[in-house]
Structure formats: structure tokens, C-alpha cells
Design a protein around this motif. Structure first.
Motif, PDB file in Angstrom:
ATOM      1  N   ARG A 350      46.126  34.056  39.231  1.00 55.67           N
ATOM      2  CA  ARG A 350      45.598  34.998  38.244  1.00 55.67           C
ATOM      3  C   ARG A 350      44.313  35.656  38.730  1.00 55.67           C
ATOM      4  N   ARG A 351      43.380  34.881  39.232  1.00 51.93           N
ATOM      5  CA  ARG A 351      42.090  35.420  39.655  1.00 51.93           C
ATOM      6  C   ARG A 351      42.278  36.445  40.781  1.00 51.93           C
ATOM      7  N   THR A 352      43.132  36.142  41.741  1.00 55.53           N
ATOM      8  CA  THR A 352      43.375  37.056  42.861  1.00 55.53           C
ATOM      9  C   THR A 352      43.923  38.387  42.371  1.00 55.53           C
ATOM     10  N   LEU A 355      41.200  40.425  40.656  1.00 56.58           N
ATOM     11  CA  LEU A 355      40.260  40.997  41.624  1.00 56.58           C
ATOM     12  C   LEU A 355      40.875  42.195  42.349  1.00 56.58           C
ATOM     13  N   TYR A 409      47.228  35.304  30.182  1.00 57.25           N
ATOM     14  CA  TYR A 409      45.990  34.605  30.518  1.00 57.25           C
ATOM     15  C   TYR A 409      45.234  34.198  29.257  1.00 57.25           C
ATOM     16  N   ILE A 467      34.679  40.170  36.423  1.00 59.86           N
ATOM     17  CA  ILE A 467      35.867  39.448  36.883  1.00 59.86           C
ATOM     18  C   ILE A 467      35.510  38.484  38.011  1.00 59.86           C
ATOM     19  N   TRP A 468      34.691  38.936  38.945  1.00 62.35           N
ATOM     20  CA  TRP A 468      34.270  38.097  40.068  1.00 62.35           C
ATOM     21  C   TRP A 468      33.494  36.873  39.593  1.00 62.35           C
ATOM     22  N   TYR A 470      33.384  35.446  36.279  1.00 60.04           N
ATOM     23  CA  TYR A 470      33.819  34.586  35.184  1.00 60.04           C
ATOM     24  C   TYR A 470      35.301  34.213  35.171  1.00 60.04           C
ATOM     25  N   ILE A 471      36.179  34.990  35.801  1.00 61.74           N
ATOM     26  CA  ILE A 471      37.610  34.647  35.746  1.00 61.74           C
ATOM     27  C   ILE A 471      37.880  33.383  36.556  1.00 61.74           C
ATOM     28  N   VAL A 472      38.561  32.438  35.938  1.00 55.41           N
ATOM     29  CA  VAL A 472      38.853  31.131  36.554  1.00 55.41           C
ATOM     30  C   VAL A 472      40.332  31.088  36.928  1.00 55.41           C
ATOM     31  N   GLU A 473      40.627  30.545  38.085  1.00 52.52           N
ATOM     32  CA  GLU A 473      42.023  30.414  38.515  1.00 52.52           C
ATOM     33  C   GLU A 473      42.705  29.308  37.713  1.00 52.52           C
TER      34      GLU A 473
END
Length: 559
Positions: A350-352, A355, A409, A467-468, A470-473
Motif C-alpha cells: 500500500r505505501r509503495t 508514494l 486502506y 504520504i511519506w 504517515y502512511i504505514v505499510e
């Protein structure tokens, strides 16, 4: 003595091989088609009024509504949706996901019936409000049912595919209205009533077939109906076995423990909407959810979604058929990219994807702004031609993350006790930010022209930084493990241990019982021993499926 069992995760117990060869998973995925259709219904209902406006009979029947009246007709469904948002999570949590979906579809059918029979603009507006009110119940319950029923390895793909179905409904709406525009019969009003009838198809299917769909095991467990939850998981996740299965034991233990942990965390906050913000973990979740809901509408996509005509005219494209062709092509393109991206969520993470999506949108929107500036300043035709593929490129990056993962998500990072309420808040934010797009963007484009693009460009930089940071994989975790990720490492480890312990305890008992049975069979000499042997043989039969499962997955060789 049985050999010690290792610490296993859910990956050790899942079905291996093509999912369609597992009857339980195949039946489950067929069942999940019904809630998946809710997003298609949303796309159809949301787009239909725009399509009906091109039909002469509709315009004549309702006396060519314009200005404020036309704006109210267009926004009536959203008004109904917002008014129902406060009730939907309580219905999903108290009555259940299935009953809420049934009630929503029933209300929608009432609205569609009134819309078909509408004899005036006020009645049409009332019908649209009723449709929106019912739809918001379906939009809350259907994704919950999907994410809480799906097989562990398919949860990410299925829930990501859900939101992509919106474009299917939008495309159906466009083509139905396009076909109606070619009718040779005028004056009987069926040229616009017939497309409205299409709205009833999905609600009718959901009202009739929802009772053949299993209820969410998480909902059943929360109501103390653990045996029913175990039965559903055994039927659909363990290929219908009548005996305890390691995967089922793992899932039940995690669900049970996650509910207990969340009750302890939320003990002081109760069950109100305020509970979404009372604990540090919940505040982290809601910060991300509110942010991505805003980003999904304010990334520049609202310029095209609601005012593509103004955007194209801004680069010199004024011919109606050309604009219609570009818009139709863009909808199909969005469906293809978003559907493809839904299959990447478990592969890339998800994080990738977030980004890549935000970086790509920033880059393509910068190009878009440059072509707008060149055309408006120097009137270069080449700049106008370059804008079209750049818009498609921008949407390709947008559809990588925000179309498939906005819903997926949001739902997976929310624990069960606040999942329905947190999802309702996300939908509310989307409603409010899309309203901003509808009312502010045209004024901004008129007053600032291409300079308005610079505002969005600066905002895209802010999005990328967020996004860089706070978003967690969440890739590779069960639903319960994902939902508790913001509540501390100790709780994450505890939850993983509980599931593994339940499954491995079941396996160790199965192995110990088999070895004990074999030992007694070898030492059996007297009638009493013979009676005991038959008793053990009967016990062995209850574990035979587990032993066979162990052999098939070659786990015994690793013990």
C-alpha cells in the motif's frame, strides 16, 4: 512425545494452489459479487442525472431546469447521502452488515420507483434524496461485508477492486443514456424513464439474494455467536470441513482477542463518534483517513471529474463530440488502470503504491500546468494537443492508489469496534470535499484561469510529504493485525501470538493423539485394551483432516 511446533503465522495455514480449485473459496467469491455491485450502483446513480440532461424529453418534461434548480437536482442524491451517514454505522453494528445492505437497497427501490413516476421537479428531487439516503446504507455495509468475509490472501485485492467498480456504473449510465438519445419515439417520456429503470436492477438483486450471503464473522463474534462465526469460516475458508481446521482456529482466536483488546482500549470512550478521537491509536488512524479522503478529491482530479468541459475549453477544445469522446475514453481508461492496480496491492504494498501515485500526480500535474500556461499565454496549438495525453497520464497515477485503496486502506486500519463509524466519517469528508469541487472550482477557473493550477500543484507537494511521513505499510498482515498496528508493538505481538498459539495447539493435540493411538494399537492385547483401541480410533478420525492437511502442506517434514 510430540515434536515441538514452531511459531506459525496465518500464511502457514492458507490454501495453496489456484483458488478456484478450492470449493469453499470459489463459493465465497461468488457470494462477494453481490456486495461488490454496490459500488457499481453508486457509479450508475451518481452519473445518471448528467446523462438524462442530454435527452430532449427529460428537458421538456421538467421544463428545462436551470441555475439553482438544476444544481439542487444534481446535488439531491448527495444531500440524501449526507443525511443518512449518521445512522448507517449504528445500523451496521447493531443490525448487522446483511440487514443494513438489505434495508439500503429497499429504500433505494422506493426512491427509484418515485423517480420513474415523478410528475414534477420537487418530486424528482425527493426521489433523488431517497435514493441517496438508501445508497449510503449500502455504501457503509457492503465494504464491511467484503473486508470481513474475504479469504485472508484475497482481502486486499477484493476490497481494492470494490471502489474501481464505480467506473463500471458510470460507463453503463453513459451508454444507456446514449442509446436512449437515439429513440425515435418522442413525447411518451420513456426515453428517460427507461434509463431510470436500470437503476433498480442492482437493488432488486441485493434485496432478493442477500439472504444467501453469509454474515460477517466479526459481527457474529461481537454478538457472542461464535459457533455461527466458526461455521461460516469453516465453510468458506476451510473448504467446508466439519472438523476444526488450523486456519479457522487461528482466525477465531485473533478475532476474539482483537475484540477484547479493543474493548479495553476504548473502555472510557464508549461507542459514540467521539471514540474515534479519544485514544492515541485512533487519532493516528483518523488523521490518515481524513487526509486520504481529502487527497482523493483535492489532487486536481476534481477539475476533470466535474468540469471537464471547462478544462478542455481552456486549451481550445470546444467541439461537443470531441469533448464527449475524450470523457468517455477517460472513463474506460480509469476502469482499466484502477482494476489493474487492485491486483498490485499485495504485490507492491500500500505505501509503495501511494508514494508512486502521489509522485506521479505531482510530475504530470506540473506538465499539465505548463501546457495550460503556454496555450493561454502564447496560444500554441501543440500545447493544447499535449494536454490530452497528460490528463490521461495524471489519471493513471491517480488510479494507482486513490481509486482502489481509498476504501480498502481505510477499512483495514480501523479495528472492528469503530470500523463502521470511521468509514462513515471518511464518506462524509469525501462528500464535503467533492461539494467544494462542485461549487468552488468553476469560480476559481473563471477568475484565476491557469494560475489556479499552481494552487493544486502546491497542494500536491503537501500531499506527497504527508504520504511519506504517515502512511504505514500493511501488506502481509491479517485484518486484525493490520487494525491494531497503531496501538503499539506489544499488542501486535500479543495478537499474532494468540492466533498462532490457537492453531498450533490444535495441531499439537492432533499429532499427539495420532501418535498415542498408534502406540495403543501396537500394545493392544486384552478385550479391555481392544475397547480402548476403538475409542482412540474414533478420536483419531476427528483429527484425520488435520493430519492430512499437515501432510499436504509438507509441514510435518519441518517439525
Amino acid at each position: 512425545m510430540p515434536r515441538p511446533l514452531p511459531d506459525w503465522t496465518v500464511v502457514d495455514f492458507i490454501h495453496r494452489g489456484p483458488w478456484w480449485r478450492n470449493r469453499g473459496i470459489l463459493l465465497l467469491n461468488l457470494c462477494l459479487i453481490l456486495p461488490l455491485l454496490t459500488s457499481t450502483a453508486n457509479g450508475l446513480d451518481s452519473s445518471l442525472i448528467n446523462g438524462l440532461q442530454i435527452l430532449p424529453d427529460w428537458q421538456e418534461y421538467f421544463h428545462h431546469p436551470q441555475g439553482t434548480m438544476l444544481g439542487v437536482i444534481n446535488s439531491a442524491q448527495s444531500i440524501g447521502g449526507v443525511s443518512g451517514l449518521i445512522f448507517t454505522p449504528f445500523s451496521s453494528d447493531i443490525l448487522g452488515r446483511r440487514i443494513t445492505l438489505f434495508l439500503g437497497s429497499l429504500i433505494m427501490l422506493c426512491g427509484v420507483g418515485l423517480q420513474i413516476a415523478a410528475w414534477s421537479v420537487p418530486v424528482l428531487i425527493a426521489a433523488r434524496v431517497i435514493i441517496g439516503f438508501g445508497l449510503t446504507f449500502c455504501l457503509n455495509a457492503a465494504p464491511l461485508l467484503l473486508i470481513e468475509l474475504a479469504y485472508p490472501t484475497q482481502r486486499g485485492k477484493i476490497t481494492a477492486f470494490y471502489n474501481s467498480n464505480w467506473y463500471i456504473g458510470s460507463i453503463i449510465s453513459a451508454w444507456v443514456c446514449f442509446g436512449a438519445s437515439y429513440t425515435t419515439v418522442t413525447g411518451d417520456n420513456w426515453s428517460w424513464r427507461a434509463p431510470t429503470l436500470v437503476q433498480a436492477l442492482i437493488p432488486v438483486l441485493q434485496v432478493c439474494l442477500i439472504w444467501f450471503i453469509p454474515e460477517s464473522p466479526r459481527f457474529l463474534m461481537s454478538k457472542g455467536r461464535e459457533s455461527q462465526a466458526a461455521e461460516i469460516l469453516s465453510k468458506y475458508h476451510a473448504n467446508g470441513t466439519l472438523e476444526p481446521h488450523p486456519l479457522v482456529q487461528f482466525e477465531l482466536a485473533q478475532i476474539r482477542h482483537a475484540l477484547r483488546l479493543q474493548q479495553e482500549i476504548d473502555r472510557d470512550s464508549g461507542s459514540s463518534y467521539w471514540s474515534l478521537f479519544t485514544t492515541p491509536g485512533n487519532r493516528k488512524r483518523m488523521r490518515i483517513i481524513i487526509a486520504i479522503a481529502i487527497f482523493s478529491q483535492w489532487s486536481g482530479n476534481g477539475l476533470v471529474s466535474y468540469y471537464i468541459s471547462l478544462v478542455l475549453e481552456g486549451v481550445g477544445i470546444t467541439e461537443p463530440r470531441t469533448k464527449a469522446a475524450i470523457n468517455a475514453g477517460l472513463q474506460i481508461f480509469n476502469l482499466i488502470i484502477a482494476s489493474s492496480a487492485s491486483f498490485l496491492v499485495d504485490y507492491m504494498g500500500r505505501r509503495t503504491l501511494f508514494l508512486i501515485s502521489n509522485t506521479g500526480m505531482l510530475f504530470s500535474f506540473a506538465l499539465w500546468s505548463v501546457t495550460e500556461a503556454i496555450f493561454n499565454t502564447w496560444h500554441k496549438t501543440a500545447a493544447a494537443k499535449a494536454t490530452i495525453p497528460i490528463i490521461f497520464l495524471f489519471y493513471a497515477f491517480y488510479d494507482l492508489a486513490y481509486t482502489p485503496m481509498l476504501v480498502a486502506y481505510t477499512l483495514e486500519i480501523l479495528p472492528y469496534t469503530i470500523r463502521a463509524k470511521g468509514f462513515a466519517v471518511m464518506n462524509l469528508v469525501v462528500f464535503l470535499t467533492s461539494a467544494f469541487n462542485q461549487f468552488v472550482n468553476p469560480v476559481m477557473l473563471q477568475k484565476l484561469r491557469w494560475y489556479a493550477y499552481l494552487l493544486y500543484l502546491g497542494w500536491l507537494v503537501v500531499e506527497l510529504l504527508f504520504i511519506w511521513r504517515y502512511i504505514v505499510e500493511t501488506k502481509g498482515r491479517t485484518l486484525e493485525e493490520t487494525a491494531i498496528i497503531f496501538d503499539g508493538e506489544d499488542k501486535q505481538k500479543d495478537l499474532a501470538h494468540m492466533g498462532g498459539e490457537a492453531a498450533t495447539t490444535h495441531l499439537s493435540r492432533a499429532i499427539a493423539l495420532q501418535e498415542r493411538t498408534r502406540s495403543d494399537e501396537d500394545n493392544c492385547e486384552s478385550p479391555a485394551d481392544d475397547k480402548r483401541r476403538h475409542s482412540f480410533a474414533g478420536s483419531q478420525m476427528t483429527t484425520e483432516s488435520t493430519i492430512n492437511w499437515l501432510r499436504r502442506t509438507e509441514v510435518l517434514s519441518q517439525l
